[in-house]
Design a protein around this motif. Structure first.
Motif, short mmCIF file in Angstrom:
data_model
loop_
_atom_site.label_atom_id
_atom_site.label_comp_id
_atom_site.label_asym_id
_atom_site.label_seq_id
_atom_site.Cartn_x
_atom_site.Cartn_y
_atom_site.Cartn_z
N THR A 77 4.68 4.95 -6.88
CA THR A 77 3.30 4.52 -7.10
C THR A 77 3.16 3.78 -8.42
O THR A 77 2.51 2.72 -8.50
CB THR A 77 2.35 5.74 -7.09
OG1 THR A 77 2.49 6.44 -5.84
CG2 THR A 77 0.91 5.30 -7.26
N GLU A 78 3.76 4.31 -9.47
CA GLU A 78 3.69 3.67 -10.78
C GLU A 78 4.35 2.30 -10.77
O GLU A 78 3.82 1.33 -11.31
CB GLU A 78 4.36 4.57 -11.83
CG GLU A 78 4.35 4.01 -13.24
CD GLU A 78 5.05 4.90 -14.23
OE1 GLU A 78 5.16 4.51 -15.41
OE2 GLU A 78 5.51 6.00 -13.84
N ASP A 84 2.24 -0.23 -8.84
CA ASP A 84 1.07 -0.63 -9.64
C ASP A 84 1.45 -1.69 -10.67
O ASP A 84 0.70 -2.66 -10.88
CB ASP A 84 0.47 0.59 -10.35
CG ASP A 84 -0.28 1.51 -9.40
OD1 ASP A 84 -0.60 1.07 -8.27
OD2 ASP A 84 -0.55 2.67 -9.77
N ILE A 127 7.27 10.08 -5.25
CA ILE A 127 5.95 9.49 -5.02
C ILE A 127 5.36 8.95 -6.32
O ILE A 127 4.81 7.84 -6.36
CB ILE A 127 5.01 10.53 -4.38
CG1 ILE A 127 5.44 10.83 -2.95
CG2 ILE A 127 3.56 10.04 -4.40
CD1 ILE A 127 4.68 11.96 -2.31
N GLU A 128 5.47 9.72 -7.39
CA GLU A 128 4.91 9.28 -8.67
C GLU A 128 5.58 8.01 -9.16
O GLU A 128 4.92 7.08 -9.62
CB GLU A 128 5.04 10.40 -9.70
CG GLU A 128 4.10 11.58 -9.47
CD GLU A 128 4.24 12.66 -10.53
OE1 GLU A 128 5.15 12.53 -11.39
OE2 GLU A 128 3.47 13.62 -10.49
N ASP A 185 0.83 -1.21 0.00
CA ASP A 185 0.00 0.00 0.00
C ASP A 185 0.87 1.26 0.00
O ASP A 185 1.01 1.94 1.02
CB ASP A 185 -0.93 -0.02 1.20
CG ASP A 185 -2.07 1.00 1.07
OD1 ASP A 185 -2.03 1.80 0.11
OD2 ASP A 185 -2.97 1.01 1.92
N VAL A 186 1.42 1.58 -1.16
CA VAL A 186 2.26 2.77 -1.30
C VAL A 186 1.43 4.05 -1.20
O VAL A 186 1.92 5.07 -0.70
CB VAL A 186 3.03 2.73 -2.64
CG1 VAL A 186 3.76 4.05 -2.90
CG2 VAL A 186 4.04 1.59 -2.63
N VAL A 187 0.19 4.01 -1.64
CA VAL A 187 -0.66 5.20 -1.65
C VAL A 187 -0.90 5.70 -0.23
O VAL A 187 -0.74 6.89 0.07
CB VAL A 187 -2.00 4.91 -2.35
CG1 VAL A 187 -2.94 6.12 -2.22
CG2 VAL A 187 -1.78 4.59 -3.82
N THR A 188 -1.29 4.79 0.67
CA THR A 188 -1.53 5.18 2.06
C THR A 188 -0.24 5.67 2.72
O THR A 188 -0.25 6.65 3.47
CB THR A 188 -2.11 3.99 2.85
OG1 THR A 188 -3.36 3.62 2.26
CG2 THR A 188 -2.34 4.37 4.31
N TYR A 189 0.85 5.00 2.43
CA TYR A 189 2.16 5.40 2.97
C TYR A 189 2.52 6.82 2.52
O TYR A 189 2.94 7.65 3.33
CB TYR A 189 3.22 4.41 2.52
CG TYR A 189 4.65 4.88 2.74
CD1 TYR A 189 5.20 4.90 4.02
CD2 TYR A 189 5.44 5.30 1.68
CE1 TYR A 189 6.51 5.32 4.23
CE2 TYR A 189 6.75 5.71 1.88
CZ TYR A 189 7.27 5.72 3.16
OH TYR A 189 8.57 6.15 3.36
N SER A 190 2.34 7.09 1.24
CA SER A 190 2.68 8.41 0.70
C SER A 190 1.83 9.51 1.33
O SER A 190 2.34 10.59 1.67
CB SER A 190 2.50 8.42 -0.82
OG SER A 190 3.32 7.44 -1.43
N GLN A 191 0.55 9.22 1.49
CA GLN A 191 -0.36 10.23 2.07
C GLN A 191 0.03 10.53 3.52
O GLN A 191 0.10 11.70 3.91
CB GLN A 191 -1.79 9.71 2.01
CG GLN A 191 -2.82 10.70 2.57
CD GLN A 191 -4.24 10.19 2.43
OE1 GLN A 191 -4.50 9.18 1.78
NE2 GLN A 191 -5.18 10.88 3.05
#
Length: 263
Positions: free
Chosen positions: A180-181, A184, A176-177, A123-129
């Motif tokens: 995330t990429e 994915d 981050i970009e 879960d990179v999205v939650t980590y980044s946020q």
């Protein structure tokens, strides 16, 4: 008011409606660390969308203060002048509000969380946020943005850590970009493999089921063939009376040539 001041005032009048149309959050001073963090984030987003100039940032931001926060700001303005207060950088206002509305103990807890923050699973999205939220409140931990980038990359899982490091990102946005990429792609590849393995398993199961009736038919045929093609008896022949061999009928009771065990 000179010509320059009139021009600035005119610009301010035109820019404020655009700023307010973006619906910035209000802040009362009772929302705690999370509320203040969200106010910072929303304000910076509104700055970008409304094309708010650097000179207007603090002036516009303080227009959203209410309750205790507004009282605190007005008290600060009285210690200086409105012009000087509004001329301070946005970063300075953030620090002042953090010192006021985030107790030192809360900041220490956030800093501890930041040092130990890592990606959970994929879960990179939650980590980044969460990283970005904590970074807003832990400015003193990262004097430069590159320090944030290094800490962020350090919390990524081994599956993508090396690849992100190899790109040498200079900004948080780049890091981050790319993370995330890359994650994915890893997840999609894993899902495709799982789907392919399931298809192969299903095909194998169907093939096995389709072959079972043929096996039963072959077994039936083999059984039928075995019953029809009997081999002649190859064991020792029983002893028969000569009379029986010739006449194929039992010998007479007084037959003299019969052996004792013929009857």
């Amino acid at each position: 008011m000179n010509r320059c001041q009139k021009a600035c005032a005119s610009l301010l009048v035109k820019a404020l409606p655009d700023f307010l149309k973006c619906q910035p959050l209000n802040f009362k001073g009772t929302e705690g660390v999370v509320g203040l963090t969200q106010w910072f984030e929303k304000m910076e987003s509104v700055y970008s969308i409304s094309n708010c100039t650097v000179a207007c940032q603090v002036k516009f931001a303080t227009c959203t203060l209410q309750g205790n926060a507004l009282t605190w700001w007005n008290s600060h303005v009285k210690t200086t002048t409105p012009e000087a207060a509004h001329a301070m950088p946005w970063r300075t206002l953030k620090k002042m509000m953090t010192d006021k509305y985030c107790p030192r103990g809360e900041i220490k807890k956030l800093e501890f969380e930041m040092w130990n923050l890592k990606v959970k699973g994929n879960d990179v999205v939650t980590y980044s946020q969460r990283f970005q939220e904590l970074a807003l409140m832990c400015d003193r931990m990262f004097p430069e943005e590159i320090d944030q980038v290094e800490k962020y990359v350090g919390g990524l899982p081994d599956t993508i850590h090396g690849s992100v490091m190899a790109t040498k990102p200079k900004t948080m946005q780049d890091a981050i970009e790319f993370a995330t990429e890359l994650m994915d792609k890893k997840i999609n590849t894993w899902a495709e493999r799982q789907a392919d393995n399931k298809r192969k398993s299903d095909d194998t199961a169907r093939n096995n089921q389709s072959q079972q009736p043929n096996k039963r038919q072959n077994t039936g045929r083999a059984y039928a063939a075995g019953n029809g093609d009997r081999k002649p008896y190859g064991g020792p022949k029983p002893h028969l009376c000569p009379n029986v061999i010739i006449t194929m009928s039992p010998c007479a009771p007084n037959a003299s040539k019969c052996k004792p065990n013929c009857h």
